[in-house]
Design a protein around this motif. Structure first.
Motif, PDB file in Angstrom:
ATOM      1  N   ALA A 477       0.837  -1.207   0.000  1.00  0.00           N
ATOM      2  CA  ALA A 477       0.000   0.000   0.000  1.00  0.00           C
ATOM      3  C   ALA A 477       0.873   1.259   0.000  1.00  0.00           C
ATOM      4  O   ALA A 477       0.561   2.240  -0.689  1.00  0.00           O
ATOM      5  CB  ALA A 477      -0.925  -0.008   1.219  1.00  0.00           C
ATOM      6  N   ILE A 478       1.973   1.235   0.762  1.00  0.00           N
ATOM      7  CA  ILE A 478       2.876   2.386   0.798  1.00  0.00           C
ATOM      8  C   ILE A 478       3.480   2.621  -0.588  1.00  0.00           C
ATOM      9  O   ILE A 478       3.558   3.758  -1.063  1.00  0.00           O
ATOM     10  CB  ILE A 478       3.979   2.171   1.855  1.00  0.00           C
ATOM     11  N   ALA A 479       3.910   1.548  -1.252  1.00  0.00           N
ATOM     12  CA  ALA A 479       4.488   1.679  -2.589  1.00  0.00           C
ATOM     13  C   ALA A 479       3.484   2.299  -3.551  1.00  0.00           C
ATOM     14  O   ALA A 479       3.827   3.186  -4.349  1.00  0.00           O
ATOM     15  CB  ALA A 479       4.949   0.315  -3.106  1.00  0.00           C
ATOM     16  N   ALA A 480       2.234   1.860  -3.484  1.00  0.00           N
ATOM     17  CA  ALA A 480       1.197   2.400  -4.369  1.00  0.00           C
ATOM     18  C   ALA A 480       0.854   3.844  -4.005  1.00  0.00           C
ATOM     19  O   ALA A 480       0.703   4.704  -4.882  1.00  0.00           O
ATOM     20  CB  ALA A 480      -0.056   1.531  -4.293  1.00  0.00           C
ATOM     21  N   GLY A 481       0.742   4.119  -2.706  1.00  0.00           N
ATOM     22  CA  GLY A 481       0.401   5.477  -2.269  1.00  0.00           C
ATOM     23  C   GLY A 481       1.457   6.491  -2.634  1.00  0.00           C
ATOM     24  O   GLY A 481       1.141   7.619  -3.030  1.00  0.00           O
ATOM     25  N   MET A 482       2.728   6.109  -2.529  1.00  0.00           N
ATOM     26  CA  MET A 482       3.810   7.022  -2.901  1.00  0.00           C
ATOM     27  C   MET A 482       3.818   7.286  -4.405  1.00  0.00           C
ATOM     28  O   MET A 482       4.236   8.353  -4.862  1.00  0.00           O
ATOM     29  CB  MET A 482       5.159   6.449  -2.467  1.00  0.00           C
ATOM     30  N   ALA A 483       3.326   6.322  -5.189  1.00  0.00           N
ATOM     31  CA  ALA A 483       3.320   6.485  -6.651  1.00  0.00           C
ATOM     32  C   ALA A 483       2.242   7.461  -7.111  1.00  0.00           C
ATOM     33  O   ALA A 483       2.490   8.314  -7.977  1.00  0.00           O
ATOM     34  CB  ALA A 483       3.112   5.136  -7.328  1.00  0.00           C
ATOM     35  N   VAL A 484       1.032   7.350  -6.546  1.00  0.00           N
ATOM     36  CA  VAL A 484      -0.071   8.177  -7.041  1.00  0.00           C
ATOM     37  C   VAL A 484      -0.146   9.528  -6.345  1.00  0.00           C
ATOM     38  O   VAL A 484      -0.793  10.455  -6.832  1.00  0.00           O
ATOM     39  CB  VAL A 484      -1.425   7.437  -6.900  1.00  0.00           C
TER      40      VAL A 484
END
Length: 550
Positions: A477-484
């Motif tokens: 979730a952190i990886a995805a949140g940092m991307a968007v």
């Protein structure tokens, strides 16, 4: 963070509105969420997190893993079902599916999937990461020219685990895979690649990618360039023109992983992807060199952040990519070590010695005595792994007297995992030249306060146990949140949020350092004495035959 970010709402208001974050023209913005797929060896789950790293809704499906096989379509179906059920639960709590802005993905590593790149259908069952049918192939490869260079190129030794030997084994011995290879229609990937490909709709969009953390487990990727290496691919006898390899991309990217093609979240971005152990390190916010995490499962997996340059171990540890958040940043690397027996040692006491029926009671049994009573249990049921690499050791109990009680053996069993953890962490410190800055923990045995306090005492440094244990899913979730974007300013803010959560418990050493050192020295002595049992047993049998012949 300011007071407005810490203010909590409840019920439908909390679901529909951000916690006091002002939007355009003074209106309150609708709260956003990130979903995370966590696809493991025996289960799949989907968890929806808010920006405070709280799980809001989740669904899990456990499935029969027909080891050494696992069905690629069953893996996909379990993930899709988890997404549907979790989002339905999310909606019943007053939220809207549109509030889920992106999803991340974390998966079991090394497990190999092959499919037809023209039809998108799997060509065989997935070959699961612990599959040992490749052992003869590994023995053969160790004798090939160039075998001594592999470790320096990819950070991994030749073994049955990496995807490379699994792919070669399938190309040699599986008729459908061999035929597809010869005809140039073979697509190869690990579980992350397969799921991303199918979640995007398969052959129509043909999104065939993997992230650097998963690619680093294949033995096809050069650890220094984070790209496929022809020397590595050629070593395994794979003709690159006949195999469709997934493109290697950063672990956090708003575009590379595509979007969900169907289902309740159709059109939602897939924006993060990490191998499971890497994802757990991210979920623990192990963002600085010297930060380590230990997952106490059946065995243990330790990952140790070594910074932005790979470290090739001198002690038999694995070098791997921890995470790669792209956007001009260098990948972050880790050293990895594993312990064969952790929770399985507790099960041994239950199933083989009949100590207790409930594994959670082993800690209580260990508390019935003040210490181990001089008992040391080297739990080398299958030899000892890193950093010892003693193949001929056997599980051995030392120090038993007429006063030894079951509590002493229970305590010695828990301590065995703690001693092995220290040995690996010391090797990681020596390899990396980075001082250990703390150990974050998760997994079943981490629930035992006694075990975690013992761990802190033996390593002489703080052990950190978060209140929210879904750290593997949180990492995705952190990886995805940092991307968007729009969730966290930076990784420092994520770390601040997770470390301030109520229920987090830190275990500080409370034993005299000399006493802890003495306990460890006794363990090391016991390890040395456990050597040679496999060899000696064989020799004894041989000697018995010789004597009978005389």
């Amino acid at each position: 963070m300011g007071d407005t970010r810490e203010r909590k709402t409840s019920g439908t208001e909390h679901g529909r509105l951000a916690d006091g974050v002002n939007g355009v023209n003074g209106h309150v913005e609708e709260e956003s969420f990130i979903g995370a797929v966590d696809q493991g060896t025996t289960s799949s789950r989907f968890i929806i997190f808010n920006r405070f790293a709280d799980p809001i809704a989740s669904h899990q499906i456990e499935f029969q893993n027909y080891y050494p096989h696992s069905g690629p379509l069953e893996l996909l179906e379990s993930v899709e079902q988890c997404i549907e059920r979790a989002v339905e639960q999310f909606i019943t709590k007053g939220y809207r599916k549109e509030q889920i802005k992106a999803i991340g993905l974390t998966t079991q590593r090394e497990t190999t999937v092959c499919w037809d790149k023209y039809t998108g259908e799997p060509l065989c069952e997935a070959v699961v990461w612990p599959d040992t049918r490749t052992k003869d192939l590994v023995r053969e490869l160790k004798g090939h020219l160039g075998a001594d260079r592999l470790l320096q190129l990819c950070g991994l030794p030749l073994s049955t685990y990496p995807s490379s030997v699994k792919l070669l084994w399938l190309v040699r011995y599986h008729d459908q895979v061999k035929k597809a290879y010869e005809e140039g229609r073979l697509a190869f990937g690990t579980v992350d690649s397969w799921l991303i490909y199918k979640l995007n709709g398969g052959k129509e969009k043909n999104v065939h990618v993997t992230d650097t953390s998963n690619a680093s487990r294949t033995m096809f990727m050069n650890l220094h360039t984070c790209q496929y290496d022809d020397e590595l691919i050629n070593f395994f006898g794979i003709d690159r023109s006949k195999v469709d390899f997934p493109k290697i991309v950063p672990s956090s990217d708003a575009e590379a992983f595509g979007t969900l093609a169907r289902g309740i979240l159709a059109g939602t971005k897939i924006a993060g992807c990490l191998g499971d152990q890497s994802s757990a390190l991210v979920g623990h916010c192990g963002f600085s060199p010297g930060h380590a995490k230990n997952t106490y499962g059946t065995g243990c997996f330790l990952l140790y952040n070594v910074g932005t340059e790979p470290v090739i171990s001198q002690y038999g540890l694995l070098a791997t990519v921890a995470y790669d958040f792209g956007k001009g940043q260098k990948p972050v690397y880790a050293l990895e070590g594993s312990i064969a027996v952790a929770g399985s040692g507790v099960k041994f006491l239950m199933n083989n010695l009949g100590f207790l029926r409930d594994s959670t009671k082993v800690g209580e049994l260990a508390r019935t005595v003040e210490d181990n009573g001089g008992v040391v249990f080297v739990t080398a049921f299958s030899g000892l792994f890193a950093p010892y690499w003693i193949d001929d050791a056997k599980g051995t109990l030392f120090g038993i007297t007429q006063h030894t009680q079951r509590g002493h053996i229970a305590r010695a069993t828990l301590e065995a995992t703690c001693f092995q953890t220290r040995a690996i962490l010391e090797a990681m410190e020596k390899d990396s030249k980075h001082k250990l800055g703390g150990v974050a923990v998760d997994g079943g045995m981490s629930n035992s306060d006694l075990t975690m306090q013992t761990q802190a005492n033996i390593i002489g440094i703080r052990v950190e146990r978060p209140s929210m244990r879904e750290t593997t899913a949180l990492g995705a979730a952190i990886a995805a949140g940092m991307a968007v974007g729009g969730f966290w300013r930076d990784l420092e803010e994520v770390s601040e949020i997770t470390h301030k959560k109520p229920g987090r418990k830190n275990f500080e050493p409370d034993m005299d350092r000399r006493q802890g050192q003495k306990m460890y020295e006794n363990w090391e002595k016991a390890v040395e004495m456990s050597r040679g049992w496999v060899r000696d047993a064989a020799e004894a049998e041989f000697e018995g035959i010789e004597q009978s012949e005389v």
